[in-house]
Design an enzyme around this catalytic site. Structure first.
Site, mmCIF file in Angstrom:
data_model
loop_
_atom_site.group_PDB
_atom_site.id
_atom_site.type_symbol
_atom_site.label_atom_id
_atom_site.label_comp_id
_atom_site.label_asym_id
_atom_site.label_seq_id
_atom_site.Cartn_x
_atom_site.Cartn_y
_atom_site.Cartn_z
ATOM 1 N N TYR A 35 43.627 43.348 38.743
ATOM 2 C CA TYR A 35 43.864 44.844 37.975
ATOM 3 C C TYR A 35 42.501 45.397 37.420
ATOM 4 O O TYR A 35 41.594 44.517 37.160
ATOM 5 C CB TYR A 35 44.952 44.878 37.144
ATOM 6 C CG TYR A 35 44.862 44.273 35.890
ATOM 7 C CD1 TYR A 35 44.452 45.018 34.798
ATOM 8 C CD2 TYR A 35 44.747 42.858 35.682
ATOM 9 C CE1 TYR A 35 44.499 44.336 33.456
ATOM 10 C CE2 TYR A 35 44.576 42.393 34.421
ATOM 11 C CZ TYR A 35 44.476 42.924 33.351
ATOM 12 O OH TYR A 35 44.132 42.360 32.105
ATOM 13 N N LYS A 151 39.776 39.039 36.939
ATOM 14 C CA LYS A 151 40.791 39.909 36.642
ATOM 15 C C LYS A 151 42.216 40.031 37.336
ATOM 16 O O LYS A 151 42.431 41.002 37.749
ATOM 17 C CB LYS A 151 40.343 41.253 36.283
ATOM 18 C CG LYS A 151 40.915 42.071 34.934
ATOM 19 C CD LYS A 151 39.823 43.139 34.670
ATOM 20 C CE LYS A 151 40.972 44.028 33.442
ATOM 21 N NZ LYS A 151 40.861 43.342 32.027
ATOM 22 N N LEU A 209 36.156 36.678 30.591
ATOM 23 C CA LEU A 209 35.951 37.734 31.418
ATOM 24 C C LEU A 209 34.862 38.661 31.164
ATOM 25 O O LEU A 209 34.577 38.854 29.980
ATOM 26 C CB LEU A 209 37.300 38.880 31.496
ATOM 27 C CG LEU A 209 37.237 40.108 32.231
ATOM 28 C CD1 LEU A 209 37.548 39.438 33.793
ATOM 29 C CD2 LEU A 209 38.233 40.878 31.782
#
Length: 287
Positions: A35, A151, A209
């Site tokens: 996403y 992600k 991330l």
């Protein structure tokens, strides 16, 4: 009157109450998908090219095909923002491997990846008020899989950490790895400012991330000639820091005034975090 929200699901624009995916979608069965979340400001998406580049990387790492061209995806996202008449808020994009009979391995007959795009308005004033007060953070043990650079929609540890923060009266949780260093927040990147005014955040090549807001902020720091150290830091260093803050697409730069109940600096949002928050959008790309 509350206008009904519109979602894009696999080729169709539907009212939210009618928007649904198949129960054998692999996102639902295995969290087999990825996403992105993009800030919307003045009806435009912030740093969309970077988000789409990261999306492509996540898909590649999971060997999920792009469901449509980038240009087509961008059109869909713009259309969802437009149909929901969003001035300030977020757009959410999710792509899963698709619908197939439940089996752990990839489907043997290729299936079309499933695409969902939603958008919602947020209160700009509420966000500004939160930033003016600053937020509290708690630290929790890192318990996520090693591939947090993807992600993916596998967010259960993040959900539990965020809930633990809420129950402790805090806004965010920072994960701490086995070596005692902060990795990142449950939905944000973690930063501190040293007594000498140097900004510190963990390098994006391990255990975190690569945040889009983080990447843009690094350019902002360079432009403002504020020195940056990309290195791990401990909760103890954070407790004694002059300032702390988090970055995320929905928060931009959010000052942290308490960590594990201890006030940071003088317990109010610091000057560097506040300045970075003000300057950020001069450096962001709008589409």
């Amino acid at each position: 009157s509350q206008m009904s929200r519109i979602a894009y699901v696999n080729g169709q624009y539907r009212e939210m109450r009618d928007a649904s995916v198949n129960i054998e979608d692999r996102g639902y069965q295995f969290s087999d998908g990825v996403y992105e979340v993009c800030e919307i400001r003045d009806g435009r998406m912030v740093d969309l090219p970077r988000h789409l580049a990261r999306l492509q990387r996540s898909l590649h790492e999971l060997r999920i095909d792009m469901p449509m061209s980038l240009a087509a995806l961008e059109v869909v996202m713009h259309e969802v923002v437009r149909r929901n008449r969003i001035g300030y808020g977020i757009v959410y994009l999710q792509i899963t491997r698709g619908v197939a009979r439940r089996d752990h391995a990839f489907p043997t007959t290729p299936v079309r990846p499933a695409v969902v795009v939603t958008a919602r308005s947020l209160s700009f004033q509420k966000n500004q008020d939160t930033a003016a007060r600053g937020i509290g953070v708690i630290t929790v043990p890192e318990n996520r899989w090693p591939r947090v650079d993807i992600k993916s929609v596998s967010l259960l540890p993040n959900v539990l950490a965020k809930q633990q923060a809420r129950e402790a009266g805090a806004y965010e949780a920072w994960f701490v790895d086995r070596d005692g260093f902060v990795t990142e927040g449950s939905s944000s990147n973690a930063w501190i400012v040293t007594g000498e005014g140097r900004v510190v955040t963990r390098s994006a090549d391990e255990g975190i991330l690569a945040g889009i807001t983080r990447a843009v902020l690094i350019e902002v720091l360079a432009a403002l000639q504020i020195s940056l150290e990309e290195r791990p830091f401990t909760p103890e260093e954070a407790y004694g820091a002059a300032e702390a803050f988090v970055t995320a697409s929905s928060q931009i730069v959010m000052p942290v005034v308490r960590i594990d109940g201890r006030p940071i600096g003088d317990g109010t949002p610091g000057p560097i975090a506040s300045r970075l928050r003000e300057e950020f959008h001069r450096f962001a790309a709008f589409s």
